[in-house]
Write a protein that holds these residues in place. Structure first.
Motif, mmCIF file in Angstrom:
data_model
loop_
_atom_site.group_PDB
_atom_site.id
_atom_site.type_symbol
_atom_site.label_atom_id
_atom_site.label_comp_id
_atom_site.label_asym_id
_atom_site.label_seq_id
_atom_site.Cartn_x
_atom_site.Cartn_y
_atom_site.Cartn_z
ATOM 1 N N ASP A 122 8.211 -10.224 -6.983
ATOM 2 C CA ASP A 122 8.216 -9.629 -5.649
ATOM 3 C C ASP A 122 7.967 -8.128 -5.745
ATOM 4 O OD1 ASP A 122 8.679 -12.003 -4.342
ATOM 5 O OD2 ASP A 122 10.872 -11.719 -4.231
ATOM 6 N N LYS A 123 8.575 -7.505 -6.743
ATOM 7 C CA LYS A 123 8.399 -6.062 -6.912
ATOM 8 C C LYS A 123 6.958 -5.730 -7.258
ATOM 9 C CE LYS A 123 13.113 -4.882 -8.196
ATOM 10 N NZ LYS A 123 13.982 -4.348 -9.237
ATOM 11 N N ARG A 124 6.352 -6.538 -8.150
ATOM 12 C CA ARG A 124 4.954 -6.286 -8.522
ATOM 13 C C ARG A 124 4.027 -6.482 -7.326
ATOM 14 N NH1 ARG A 124 4.754 -10.332 -12.602
ATOM 15 N NH2 ARG A 124 6.842 -10.046 -13.373
ATOM 16 N N SER A 125 4.288 -7.504 -6.569
ATOM 17 C CA SER A 125 3.475 -7.777 -5.384
ATOM 18 C C SER A 125 3.626 -6.641 -4.375
ATOM 19 C CB SER A 125 3.910 -9.101 -4.768
ATOM 20 O OG SER A 125 3.331 -9.264 -3.501
ATOM 21 N N GLU A 126 4.854 -6.162 -4.227
ATOM 22 C CA GLU A 126 5.115 -5.076 -3.306
ATOM 23 C C GLU A 126 4.422 -3.797 -3.769
ATOM 24 O OE1 GLU A 126 9.060 -2.736 -1.900
ATOM 25 O OE2 GLU A 126 9.220 -4.927 -1.970
ATOM 26 N N LYS A 127 4.439 -3.519 -5.070
ATOM 27 C CA LYS A 127 3.780 -2.320 -5.602
ATOM 28 C C LYS A 127 2.269 -2.420 -5.428
ATOM 29 C CE LYS A 127 6.975 -0.330 -8.783
ATOM 30 N NZ LYS A 127 6.957 0.715 -9.747
ATOM 31 N N LYS A 128 1.692 -3.617 -5.590
ATOM 32 C CA LYS A 128 0.264 -3.813 -5.391
ATOM 33 C C LYS A 128 -0.115 -3.502 -3.951
ATOM 34 C CE LYS A 128 -1.911 -7.131 -8.406
ATOM 35 N NZ LYS A 128 -2.297 -8.504 -8.612
ATOM 36 N N GLN A 129 0.680 -3.976 -3.034
ATOM 37 C CA GLN A 129 0.418 -3.707 -1.626
ATOM 38 C C GLN A 129 0.531 -2.215 -1.331
ATOM 39 O OE1 GLN A 129 3.211 -6.181 0.479
ATOM 40 N NE2 GLN A 129 1.746 -7.881 0.685
ATOM 41 N N GLN A 130 1.516 -1.570 -1.912
ATOM 42 C CA GLN A 130 1.691 -0.139 -1.715
ATOM 43 C C GLN A 130 0.488 0.624 -2.241
ATOM 44 O OE1 GLN A 130 5.418 0.871 -3.568
ATOM 45 N NE2 GLN A 130 6.667 0.129 -1.852
ATOM 46 N N LYS A 131 -0.014 0.207 -3.405
ATOM 47 C CA LYS A 131 -1.189 0.883 -3.980
ATOM 48 C C LYS A 131 -2.412 0.683 -3.089
ATOM 49 C CE LYS A 131 0.202 0.944 -8.807
ATOM 50 N NZ LYS A 131 -0.095 0.525 -10.157
ATOM 51 N N LYS A 132 -2.574 -0.508 -2.556
ATOM 52 C CA LYS A 132 -3.698 -0.768 -1.661
ATOM 53 C C LYS A 132 -3.597 0.116 -0.414
ATOM 54 C CE LYS A 132 -4.675 -5.565 -2.863
ATOM 55 N NZ LYS A 132 -4.644 -6.960 -2.387
ATOM 56 N N ILE A 133 -2.410 0.168 0.161
ATOM 57 C CA ILE A 133 -2.200 0.997 1.363
ATOM 58 C C ILE A 133 -2.447 2.470 1.044
ATOM 59 C CG2 ILE A 133 -0.463 1.808 3.013
ATOM 60 C CD1 ILE A 133 0.772 -1.001 2.903
ATOM 61 N N LEU A 134 -1.968 2.913 -0.125
ATOM 62 C CA LEU A 134 -2.132 4.291 -0.546
ATOM 63 C C LEU A 134 -3.609 4.635 -0.727
ATOM 64 C CD1 LEU A 134 0.299 6.189 -1.147
ATOM 65 C CD2 LEU A 134 -0.448 6.111 -3.512
ATOM 66 N N SER A 135 -4.349 3.740 -1.367
ATOM 67 C CA SER A 135 -5.778 4.015 -1.584
ATOM 68 C C SER A 135 -6.525 3.983 -0.247
ATOM 69 C CB SER A 135 -6.374 3.021 -2.566
ATOM 70 O OG SER A 135 -6.372 1.715 -2.019
#
Length: 141
Positions: A122-135
């Motif tokens: 869940d944490k990895r998935s959440e970090k991936k989403q955060q990176k996508k939003i950030l980019s």
């Protein structure tokens, strides 16, 4: 004998009189040509005068149109300036919001609390989403 000099003088006077008549006829013809030229010149001057009057009207109309266009242009410039100011404020607000979101996603601001029930996936998935939003936010800037 006195008649010969009188006849001679009369002949010379007659010759001079004929010469004067011939010269006067030439002068009369030239005067006629000058009068015709004068009439043509008068027509030309009248046409030129009419053209000048029309040009003055055209310039006056052009000045009036320029004043009207200037007024409309000033109104449009004021509107554009107001819109540019408003757009600047909106852009600044958007940048501030993006900065706050970025701080929230990267953890520079408030620390995100994680619950004990979160798993590593869940944490990895959440970090991936955060990176996508950030980019996506960085690209939007």
């Amino acid at each position: 004998m006195e008649s010969i000099p009188t006849v001679l003088i009369d002949g010379v006077l007659a010759f001079l009189l004929i010469a004067v008549i011939v010269v006067c006829s030439f002068v009369y013809r030239r005067l006629g040509t000058i009068k015709e030229g004068q009439a043509e010149l008068r027509l030309l001057v009248d046409q030129l005068n009419n053209a000048v009057v029309e040009a003055q009207r055209g310039v006056a109309n052009l000045k009036q149109s320029a004043v009207e266009v200037e007024g409309r242009l000033q109104v449009e410039t004021r509107k554009a300036s107001a819109l540019a100011d408003e757009l600047g404020l909106i852009t600044e607000a958007g940048n501030n919001l993006a900065d706050r979101i970025e701080r929230g996603l990267t953890g520079n601001g408030d620390q995100m609390t994680s619950t004990a029930s979160s798993t590593g996936a869940d944490k990895r998935s959440e970090k991936k989403q955060q990176k996508k939003i950030l980019s996506a936010l960085r690209e939007a800037r």
